[in-house]
Write a protein that holds these residues in place. Sequence first.
Motif, PDB file in Angstrom:
ATOM      1  N   GLY A   1      30.784  16.351  15.382  1.00  0.00           N
ATOM      2  CA  GLY A   1      31.822  16.409  14.354  1.00  0.00           C
ATOM      3  C   GLY A   1      32.543  17.742  14.331  1.00  0.00           C
ATOM      4  N   THR A   2      33.600  17.790  13.509  1.00  0.00           N
ATOM      5  CA  THR A   2      34.409  19.006  13.381  1.00  0.00           C
ATOM      6  C   THR A   2      33.752  19.954  12.379  1.00  0.00           C
ATOM      7  N   ILE A   3      33.883  21.245  12.642  1.00  0.00           N
ATOM      8  CA  ILE A   3      33.257  22.261  11.792  1.00  0.00           C
ATOM      9  C   ILE A   3      34.315  23.141  11.145  1.00  0.00           C
ATOM     10  N   ALA A   4      34.167  23.383   9.829  1.00  0.00           N
ATOM     11  CA  ALA A   4      34.966  24.393   9.132  1.00  0.00           C
ATOM     12  C   ALA A   4      34.009  25.522   8.788  1.00  0.00           C
ATOM     13  N   PRO A   5      34.050  26.638   9.561  1.00  0.00           N
ATOM     14  CA  PRO A   5      33.106  27.720   9.286  1.00  0.00           C
ATOM     15  C   PRO A   5      33.673  28.776   8.343  1.00  0.00           C
ATOM     16  N   LEU A   6      32.889  29.131   7.338  1.00  0.00           N
ATOM     17  CA  LEU A   6      33.220  30.261   6.461  1.00  0.00           C
ATOM     18  C   LEU A   6      32.059  31.229   6.606  1.00  0.00           C
ATOM     19  N   ILE A   7      32.030  31.914   7.747  1.00  0.00           N
ATOM     20  CA  ILE A   7      30.835  32.678   8.085  1.00  0.00           C
ATOM     21  C   ILE A   7      30.961  34.150   7.713  1.00  0.00           C
ATOM     22  N   GLU A   8      32.057  34.763   8.085  1.00  0.00           N
ATOM     23  CA  GLU A   8      32.216  36.165   7.726  1.00  0.00           C
ATOM     24  C   GLU A   8      33.544  36.322   7.022  1.00  0.00           C
ATOM     25  N   LEU A   9      33.514  37.090   5.952  1.00  0.00           N
ATOM     26  CA  LEU A   9      34.732  37.327   5.185  1.00  0.00           C
ATOM     27  C   LEU A   9      35.820  37.886   6.082  1.00  0.00           C
ATOM     28  N   GLY A  10      36.949  37.198   6.127  1.00  0.00           N
ATOM     29  CA  GLY A  10      38.063  37.720   6.895  1.00  0.00           C
ATOM     30  C   GLY A  10      37.956  37.493   8.384  1.00  0.00           C
TER      31      GLY A  10
ATOM     32  N   VAL B   1      42.003  28.129   3.323  1.00  0.00           N
ATOM     33  CA  VAL B   1      42.423  27.643   4.641  1.00  0.00           C
ATOM     34  C   VAL B   1      41.342  26.740   5.248  1.00  0.00           C
ATOM     35  N   ALA B   2      40.083  27.187   5.180  1.00  0.00           N
ATOM     36  CA  ALA B   2      38.981  26.453   5.842  1.00  0.00           C
ATOM     37  C   ALA B   2      38.746  25.074   5.243  1.00  0.00           C
ATOM     38  N   THR B   3      39.045  24.906   3.963  1.00  0.00           N
ATOM     39  CA  THR B   3      38.758  23.617   3.312  1.00  0.00           C
ATOM     40  C   THR B   3      40.009  22.755   3.157  1.00  0.00           C
ATOM     41  N   ILE B   4      41.069  23.098   3.867  1.00  0.00           N
ATOM     42  CA  ILE B   4      42.331  22.350   3.721  1.00  0.00           C
ATOM     43  C   ILE B   4      42.196  20.931   4.279  1.00  0.00           C
ATOM     44  N   ILE B   5      41.350  20.767   5.272  1.00  0.00           N
ATOM     45  CA  ILE B   5      41.078  19.406   5.738  1.00  0.00           C
ATOM     46  C   ILE B   5      39.624  19.097   5.452  1.00  0.00           C
ATOM     47  N   LYS B   6      39.290  17.841   5.445  1.00  0.00           N
ATOM     48  CA  LYS B   6      37.909  17.440   5.217  1.00  0.00           C
ATOM     49  C   LYS B   6      37.186  17.483   6.557  1.00  0.00           C
ATOM     50  N   ALA B   7      36.562  18.614   6.840  1.00  0.00           N
ATOM     51  CA  ALA B   7      35.792  18.727   8.088  1.00  0.00           C
ATOM     52  C   ALA B   7      34.522  17.903   7.957  1.00  0.00           C
ATOM     53  N   ASP B   8      33.948  17.519   9.099  1.00  0.00           N
ATOM     54  CA  ASP B   8      32.674  16.787   9.069  1.00  0.00           C
ATOM     55  C   ASP B   8      31.547  17.704   8.592  1.00  0.00           C
ATOM     56  N   ILE B   9      31.648  18.988   8.987  1.00  0.00           N
ATOM     57  CA  ILE B   9      30.587  19.949   8.671  1.00  0.00           C
ATOM     58  C   ILE B   9      31.216  21.221   8.103  1.00  0.00           C
ATOM     59  N   LEU B  10      30.740  21.641   6.935  1.00  0.00           N
ATOM     60  CA  LEU B  10      31.207  22.877   6.314  1.00  0.00           C
ATOM     61  C   LEU B  10      30.058  23.884   6.357  1.00  0.00           C
ATOM     62  N   ILE B  11      30.333  25.063   6.936  1.00  0.00           N
ATOM     63  CA  ILE B  11      29.323  26.110   7.028  1.00  0.00           C
ATOM     64  C   ILE B  11      29.760  27.268   6.132  1.00  0.00           C
ATOM     65  N   VAL B  12      28.954  27.580   5.127  1.00  0.00           N
ATOM     66  CA  VAL B  12      29.327  28.591   4.135  1.00  0.00           C
ATOM     67  C   VAL B  12      28.250  29.675   4.068  1.00  0.00           C
ATOM     68  N   ASP B  13      28.648  30.922   4.370  1.00  0.00           N
ATOM     69  CA  ASP B  13      27.696  32.032   4.366  1.00  0.00           C
ATOM     70  C   ASP B  13      28.106  33.079   3.335  1.00  0.00           C
ATOM     71  N   GLU B  14      27.449  33.076   2.190  1.00  0.00           N
ATOM     72  CA  GLU B  14      27.626  34.105   1.150  1.00  0.00           C
ATOM     73  C   GLU B  14      29.058  34.244   0.640  1.00  0.00           C
ATOM     74  N   VAL B  15      29.916  33.289   0.946  1.00  0.00           N
ATOM     75  CA  VAL B  15      31.316  33.417   0.531  1.00  0.00           C
ATOM     76  C   VAL B  15      31.440  33.315  -0.987  1.00  0.00           C
ATOM     77  N   LEU B  16      30.557  32.535  -1.604  1.00  0.00           N
ATOM     78  CA  LEU B  16      30.647  32.365  -3.056  1.00  0.00           C
ATOM     79  C   LEU B  16      30.059  33.548  -3.815  1.00  0.00           C
ATOM     80  N   ALA B  17      29.595  34.555  -3.080  1.00  0.00           N
ATOM     81  CA  ALA B  17      29.014  35.728  -3.752  1.00  0.00           C
ATOM     82  C   ALA B  17      30.101  36.713  -4.189  1.00  0.00           C
TER      83      ALA B  17
END
Length: 201
Positions: A46-55, A118-134
């Motif tokens: 599946g497609t991945i939307a990664p939010l791994i490192e800020l910026g 930007v990362a959540t603009i489409i419904k990716a199959d897999i969303l990877i979120v690393d400390e972004v909500l902190a």
Amino acid sequence: LKNISFSIKRGEAVALIGKNGSGKSTMLKILAGVMYPTEGSVTVNGTIAPLIELGAGFDMELTAKENIYLNGAILGFDRAFMDEHFEQIVEFSELREFINVPVKNFSSGMIARLGFAVATIIKADILIVDEVLAVGDFRFQEKCKKKIEELLSGGTTLLFVSHSADQVKQLCKKAVWLDHGNMMAYGDTEEVYRMYEEKYS
């Protein structure tokens, strides 16, 4: 990471927990294809939307507007697609008045808003979120959480790293506990947290 093996089903929300340096971010980078394992293999369907490192994927010298298009291109979206979704991204990020300001002048919270929008603009199959909500204010964190829940209810798979036990328990039914690159446990979030807290209490 040493001899780690687990599988995640479509639509599951799984947290990676552990102290700093336990291998959580390395694991996410391998799953996102940013890094490759030195041995073993990873299969991602599946497609991945990664939010791994800020910026990550942002050019700090460019404006927010330019970075929206740059980040979109990195995620594989063409200009026509970004034109179509530009307003939606600006609206979600709440950065309209800063849209022509270079990103180097942004706070970490503002960068997170832009990256998340930007990362959540489409419904990716897999969303990877690393400390972004902190980062960012509480209201925006809640808005992001709501967006993640919306994606989950639509069948998106979530891999989530956060030092907030409350956020993990709210979003994820399963958790992987890593310690110095080893997998200590994988299973029900409450149960894994109980074991984790027992070790460090």
